[in-house]
Design a protein around this motif. Structure first.
Motif, PDB file in Angstrom:
ATOM      1  N   THR A   1       0.431  -1.158  -0.082  1.00  0.00           N
ATOM      2  CA  THR A   1       0.369  -0.063  -0.161  1.00  0.00           C
ATOM      3  C   THR A   1       0.569   1.185   0.448  1.00  0.00           C
ATOM      4  O   THR A   1       2.165   1.380   0.399  1.00  0.00           O
ATOM      5  N   MET A   2       0.715   2.307  -0.414  1.00  0.00           N
ATOM      6  CA  MET A   2       0.669   4.215   0.193  1.00  0.00           C
ATOM      7  C   MET A   2       0.547   4.736   0.352  1.00  0.00           C
ATOM      8  O   MET A   2      -1.472   4.483   0.339  1.00  0.00           O
ATOM      9  N   ARG A   3       0.841   5.814   1.226  1.00  0.00           N
ATOM     10  CA  ARG A   3      -0.302   6.692   1.608  1.00  0.00           C
ATOM     11  C   ARG A   3       0.946   8.101   2.027  1.00  0.00           C
ATOM     12  O   ARG A   3       1.499   7.922   2.667  1.00  0.00           O
ATOM     13  N   VAL A   4       0.656   8.870   0.921  1.00  0.00           N
ATOM     14  CA  VAL A   4       1.237   9.857   0.893  1.00  0.00           C
ATOM     15  C   VAL A   4       0.409  11.399   1.465  1.00  0.00           C
ATOM     16  O   VAL A   4      -0.435  11.639   1.360  1.00  0.00           O
ATOM     17  N   LEU A   5       1.054  12.358   2.039  1.00  0.00           N
ATOM     18  CA  LEU A   5       0.590  13.397   2.004  1.00  0.00           C
ATOM     19  C   LEU A   5      -0.840  13.640   2.921  1.00  0.00           C
ATOM     20  O   LEU A   5      -0.961  12.899   3.763  1.00  0.00           O
TER      21      LEU A   5
ATOM     22  N   ASN B   1       4.038  16.786 -13.965  1.00  0.00           N
ATOM     23  CA  ASN B   1       5.058  14.996 -14.174  1.00  0.00           C
ATOM     24  C   ASN B   1       6.152  14.947 -13.009  1.00  0.00           C
ATOM     25  O   ASN B   1       6.975  13.793 -13.131  1.00  0.00           O
ATOM     26  N   ASN B   2       5.849  15.650 -12.038  1.00  0.00           N
ATOM     27  CA  ASN B   2       6.413  14.613 -10.173  1.00  0.00           C
ATOM     28  C   ASN B   2       5.150  14.374  -9.796  1.00  0.00           C
ATOM     29  O   ASN B   2       4.013  15.095  -9.722  1.00  0.00           O
ATOM     30  N   PRO B   3       5.491  12.862 -10.125  1.00  0.00           N
ATOM     31  CA  PRO B   3       4.727  11.869  -9.099  1.00  0.00           C
ATOM     32  C   PRO B   3       3.759  12.379  -7.822  1.00  0.00           C
ATOM     33  O   PRO B   3       2.653  12.383  -7.516  1.00  0.00           O
ATOM     34  N   LEU B   4       4.864  13.146  -7.167  1.00  0.00           N
ATOM     35  CA  LEU B   4       3.966  13.819  -5.825  1.00  0.00           C
ATOM     36  C   LEU B   4       3.578  14.741  -6.116  1.00  0.00           C
ATOM     37  O   LEU B   4       2.295  15.304  -5.088  1.00  0.00           O
ATOM     38  N   LEU B   5       3.667  15.816  -7.060  1.00  0.00           N
ATOM     39  CA  LEU B   5       3.068  16.817  -7.003  1.00  0.00           C
ATOM     40  C   LEU B   5       1.856  16.880  -7.825  1.00  0.00           C
ATOM     41  O   LEU B   5       0.713  17.459  -7.435  1.00  0.00           O
TER      42      LEU B   5
ATOM     43  N   LEU C   1      -0.571  15.447  -5.125  1.00  0.00           N
ATOM     44  CA  LEU C   1      -1.344  17.354  -4.648  1.00  0.00           C
ATOM     45  C   LEU C   1      -1.892  17.712  -5.771  1.00  0.00           C
ATOM     46  O   LEU C   1      -3.890  18.512  -4.958  1.00  0.00           O
ATOM     47  N   LEU C   2      -1.971  17.857  -6.866  1.00  0.00           N
ATOM     48  CA  LEU C   2      -3.257  17.957  -7.765  1.00  0.00           C
ATOM     49  C   LEU C   2      -4.407  17.342  -7.914  1.00  0.00           C
ATOM     50  O   LEU C   2      -5.281  17.606  -7.739  1.00  0.00           O
ATOM     51  N   CYS C   3      -4.097  15.519  -8.069  1.00  0.00           N
ATOM     52  CA  CYS C   3      -5.151  15.052  -7.375  1.00  0.00           C
ATOM     53  C   CYS C   3      -6.210  15.208  -6.052  1.00  0.00           C
ATOM     54  O   CYS C   3      -7.663  15.685  -6.423  1.00  0.00           O
ATOM     55  N   LEU C   4      -5.828  15.462  -5.551  1.00  0.00           N
ATOM     56  CA  LEU C   4      -6.200  15.222  -4.106  1.00  0.00           C
ATOM     57  C   LEU C   4      -7.151  16.906  -3.896  1.00  0.00           C
ATOM     58  O   LEU C   4      -8.516  17.474  -3.352  1.00  0.00           O
ATOM     59  N   GLU C   5      -6.274  17.907  -4.483  1.00  0.00           N
ATOM     60  CA  GLU C   5      -6.983  19.307  -4.851  1.00  0.00           C
ATOM     61  C   GLU C   5      -8.091  19.301  -5.667  1.00  0.00           C
ATOM     62  O   GLU C   5      -9.086  19.474  -5.408  1.00  0.00           O
TER      63      GLU C   5
ATOM     64  N   ASP D   1      -1.881  30.525  -4.284  1.00  0.00           N
ATOM     65  CA  ASP D   1      -2.291  30.084  -3.008  1.00  0.00           C
ATOM     66  C   ASP D   1      -1.793  27.794  -3.533  1.00  0.00           C
ATOM     67  O   ASP D   1      -1.012  27.123  -2.179  1.00  0.00           O
ATOM     68  N   LEU D   2      -2.062  27.601  -4.341  1.00  0.00           N
ATOM     69  CA  LEU D   2      -1.743  26.285  -4.989  1.00  0.00           C
ATOM     70  C   LEU D   2       0.017  26.129  -5.132  1.00  0.00           C
ATOM     71  O   LEU D   2       0.363  24.863  -5.015  1.00  0.00           O
ATOM     72  N   TYR D   3       0.553  27.274  -6.022  1.00  0.00           N
ATOM     73  CA  TYR D   3       1.865  27.335  -5.857  1.00  0.00           C
ATOM     74  C   TYR D   3       2.375  27.438  -4.325  1.00  0.00           C
ATOM     75  O   TYR D   3       3.555  26.473  -4.429  1.00  0.00           O
ATOM     76  N   ALA D   4       1.895  27.585  -3.852  1.00  0.00           N
ATOM     77  CA  ALA D   4       2.314  28.186  -1.901  1.00  0.00           C
ATOM     78  C   ALA D   4       2.501  26.377  -1.334  1.00  0.00           C
ATOM     79  O   ALA D   4       3.553  25.988  -1.020  1.00  0.00           O
ATOM     80  N   ARG D   5       1.535  25.889  -1.846  1.00  0.00           N
ATOM     81  CA  ARG D   5       1.311  24.749  -1.192  1.00  0.00           C
ATOM     82  C   ARG D   5       2.242  23.651  -1.588  1.00  0.00           C
ATOM     83  O   ARG D   5       2.776  22.538  -0.968  1.00  0.00           O
ATOM     84  N   ALA D   6       2.394  23.867  -2.883  1.00  0.00           N
ATOM     85  CA  ALA D   6       3.222  23.113  -3.429  1.00  0.00           C
ATOM     86  C   ALA D   6       4.627  22.915  -3.255  1.00  0.00           C
ATOM     87  O   ALA D   6       5.391  21.766  -2.856  1.00  0.00           O
ATOM     88  N   THR D   7       5.131  24.609  -3.251  1.00  0.00           N
ATOM     89  CA  THR D   7       6.424  24.688  -2.376  1.00  0.00           C
ATOM     90  C   THR D   7       6.244  24.181  -0.959  1.00  0.00           C
ATOM     91  O   THR D   7       7.547  23.770  -0.547  1.00  0.00           O
TER      92      THR D   7
END
Length: 754
Positions: free
Chosen positions: A99-103, A345-349, A352-356, A369-375
């Motif tokens: 399993t995986m669980r992130v963010l 193109n970064n799986p982690l980000l 994040l986009l899918c969660l948003e 605000d979106l980019y602030a959350r990404a950084t």
């Protein structure tokens, strides 16, 4: 030392049959299997050859090597032992890697449900010997191909293929690129017999190993794991299967090991490999995190996601969430937002986009605000969620100050059109920043060393700066460079300095490469009044010395003022420009810009017919009738004119048009006479029509702009579009300033000044 294998009589017969079927020579097989022709010859003579070369020949012949090899009594025992241990560890491997669980995921996801095949680059990007000119080749700095920033024109191979080709891999990659997920996937595939089914999958988080209280060596650590999996006589059996090379050793996260443990862990890996070299190894580590090379390992890099991988991941993500329509909308919005698309193109980000996206079916309208959350995810959250605490070069260089440093670097480089920058340049920026921090070294040579360490730390720990070629860096995404540039401007505390920065920024209002910086700066500023006022002033001054353009704006203003509708007056001005005869055909780009601007000002074109009839009918003539004047056959011309006369409410114009209509011969009575009449009188007749339309409806003007004026008008409309987009974003702006800008948009300069 590698063991030797020999083919059984039955296996040799099978291999010979397959070899003949392919029609190869022994040299061809040797080349494909990456061995020598004598090795192939010995294989078919039933002589012992190196184990890996034996396996390579079998795989090239698309044969299962285990069915070809002559098993010895001891090897049969090992095979049975492998089966026994695989059965014992199966459940533990599934629990650890399944399993995986992130963010901010509320629950874990099964790895196989979300896993997207990774691609591997066999050459490390940061070690390419490119210069700045090569990286910027064919790039226009004022109109930069943002998706081309750092684009890698290098062959990619599937992750599984790379692991098959290289038995000892050091897998490097940027933060969040999917290194751990890939190792877990290998463990699961091996555990389920879909990859390396003759090996035992052993997944070891190196951070966990390093922080084990008793500090065992790797062999003891593995034996303890075997005991935990209920393997009887774990130490004896573990040593036996490792000595036989039956382990798939997956060592995850060398970069996550604490600084005080790193040398011990590296020594343990090296010692373990020397003791058990026949096993298959894969180690993951962030790029630039460790300056250590394992002598017998091949280094590769995990590539960023491409478009197909993004789509596969998105489809899998929303399938798990049972949101059937979301993937289509997600991809459509992604393609419409290049700045957001860069992050995907970064799986982690991308996660994040899918969660948003899953909360509302849209990306957040506040991009800042979106980019602030990404950084924040890369600077803080990704490590914090996994309880990883990395060594800081300076205790004072906390995440907030790193944001300040990155903002300074972004502003300095972006302002100079530097998308790529040499290492010494960025180290100078870092040195200038950290010399003002508490406890910073005074000596210049010490400061230079620390600047290098800070650069490598930011690259390895956060991935916001990356090495694109040897000694040449850039931000990992142009979006981050734009975001930190905007943040630098918007967070200036001194009022005079802020005013200077905003005036300077407003001066770039016509430059396409600054567009995102404007949108982000207005999103961060509270309020954004002053920047918007400065933008409006710069835009008006663009055309204040151009009488022809001022005349056009006066005409659009008069047309808008003559219409009694509830829409914003600026929207009607833009709509008038989009329907101007002067912006037709050869000026189609200008027309489309004006039309887009009117839409941005919330003119509802689904209800466009609700505009004043007199106005809309006049526009109808402008669009349909005037074009039909150019044809040499009269039916459509006569029909257009009749329709307009029927709807015309101005009696004076109606009488003029009826008189002109009566002058038209009927082609059905005499076609030749019609053609001769049109040839002799058509141009003058047409001019009378145009003159009447211009006089009574104020449409049909031909402004006759030159090329310079066209370019200027193009800049003017594009800049106004940017201003409206800023107003329509989530920026905070006072009602008075908003109304002032909207009311004076597209006005001639004399009316603006009034």
């Amino acid at each position: 030392m590698e063991r030797s294998y020999i083919a059984s009589q039955k296996g040799l017969s099978k291999a010979t049959k397959e070899f003949r079927k392919k029609g190869w020579t022994q040299q061809t097989l040797a080349d494909l299997a990456e061995c020598s022709r004598p090795v192939v010859s010995n294989f078919f003579k039933g002589k012992p050859i190196d184990k890996q070369k034996f396996i390579g020949i079998c795989q090239t012949l698309t044969l299962d090597w285990e069915e070809i090899v002559e098993w010895k009594t001891g090897e049969i025992e090992i095979s049975q032992l492998v089966a026994e241990i695989r059965a014992s560890v199966r459940e533990s491997v599934e629990q650890e890697c399944g399993t995986m669980r992130v963010l901010d995921m509320t629950r874990p996801i099964k790895l196989n449900d979300i896993y997207t095949q990774v691609n591997i680059l066999e050459k490390i990007i940061g070690r390419r010997r490119f210069n700045l000119e090569q990286l910027l080749k064919n790039s226009n700095l004022e109109d930069f191909d943002r998706m081309g920033l750092g684009r890698i024109q290098q062959k990619r191979v599937l992750g599984l293929e790379a692991v098959t080709n290289y038995r000892k891999l050091m897998i490097l990659g940027k933060p969040g690129v999917g290194k751990t997920t890939f190792l877990k996937y290998l463990a699961i595939q091996c555990n389920r017999g879909k990859f390396a089914k003759n090996l035992i999958p052993i997944f070891i988080p190196l951070k966990k190993f390093a922080e084990t209280p008793s500090q065992p060596d790797l062999s003891k650590y593995l034996n303890e794991w075997f005991r935990h999996c209920n393997v009887m006589n774990a130490a004896e059996k573990g040593t036996k299967i490792l000595s036989a090379g039956q382990g798939l050793i997956l060592l995850d996260g060398l970069d996550e090991v604490r600084e005080e443990d790193s040398q011990r862990v590296i020594r343990e890996i090296e010692s373990f490999h020397q003791s058990f070299p026949d096993n298959q190894f894969a180690i993951t580590c962030r790029i630039a995190a460790r300056e250590y090379t394992f002598e017998h390992f091949t280094e590769v890099e995990v590539a960023d996601f491409d478009e197909l991988q993004i789509k596969n991941f998105v489809n899998s993500w929303f399938a798990i969430k049972e949101l059937e329509d979301y993937p289509k909308h997600f991809i459509a919005q992604l393609e419409a937002n290049p700045t957001i698309q860069e992050l995907a193109n970064n799986p982690l980000l991308l996660t994040l986009l899918c969660l948003e996206f899953e909360d509302s079916g849209n990306f957040p309208s506040d991009r800042a605000d979106l980019y602030a959350r990404a950084t924040n995810t890369l600077l803080r959250k990704w490590d914090d969620k996994r309880h990883i605490y990395r060594e800081q070069i300076y205790k004072e260089l906390n995440p907030k100050r790193k944001e300040g440093l990155l903002s300074q670097i972004a502003f300095e480089t972006f302002d100079k059109k530097e998308y790529f920058f040499r290492q010494r340049t960025i180290e100078r920026y870092i040195g200038e920043y950290i010399c003002n921090l508490p406890k910073a070294p005074v000596a210049q040579d010490a400061l230079e060393v620390d600047s290098q360490a800070v650069l490598k730390s930011i690259e390895a720990q956060h991935g916001l700066l990356v090495e694109r070629a040897r000694g040449i860096y850039s931000f990992s995404h142009l979006t981050f460079q734009e975001y930190f540039t905007a943040r630098k401007i918007a967070t200036i505390s001194n009022p005079k300095d802020l005013e200077f920065a905003l005036v300077n920024l407003a001066g770039h209002v016509t430059k396409k490469r600054w567009r995102e910086v404007f949108l982000l700066t207005t999103g961060i500023l509270e309020p954004a009044d002053r920047l918007l006022e400065l933008m409006k002033k710069e835009i008006d001054l663009l055309v204040d010395k151009e009488p022809a353009i001022q005349k056009l704006l006066s005409w659009a203003t008069a047309k808008a003022d003559s219409v009694n509708v509830s829409y914003k007056i600026a929207a009607i001005r833009a709509f008038s420009l989009s329907r101007s005869r002067s912006l037709d055909l050869e000026f189609s780009d200008l027309r489309s810009r004006a039309f887009k601007l009117s839409r941005s000002l919330k003119l509802d074109f689904s209800r466009a017919n609700s505009l004043d009839l007199d106005f809309s009918r006049a526009l109808s003539l402008d669009l349909d009738f005037s074009r039909s004047l150019d044809i040499d056959f009269s039916q459509s011309l006569s029909r257009s004119l009749s329709q307009f006369i029927e709807k015309c409410e101005n009696q004076e114009l109606k009488l003029i048009l009826e008189k002109l209509q009566r002058q038209l011969p009927n082609p059905e009575e005499n076609v030749e006479y019609w053609r001769k009449w049109w040839q002799n009188n058509g141009q003058a007749w047409t001019e009378e029509i145009k003159t009447a339309i211009i006089e009574y409806r104020n449409i049909g003007h031909n402004w006759k702009f030159n090329e310079e004026q066209i370019n200027l008008l193009n800049q003017y409309l594009t800049a106004n579009q940017l201003l409206v987009d800023c107003l329509n974003s989530e920026c905070y702006v006072s009602r008075e300033v908003r109304e002032e800008i909207e009311n004076t948009l597209l006005l001639p300069i004399e009316l603006v000044q009034k």
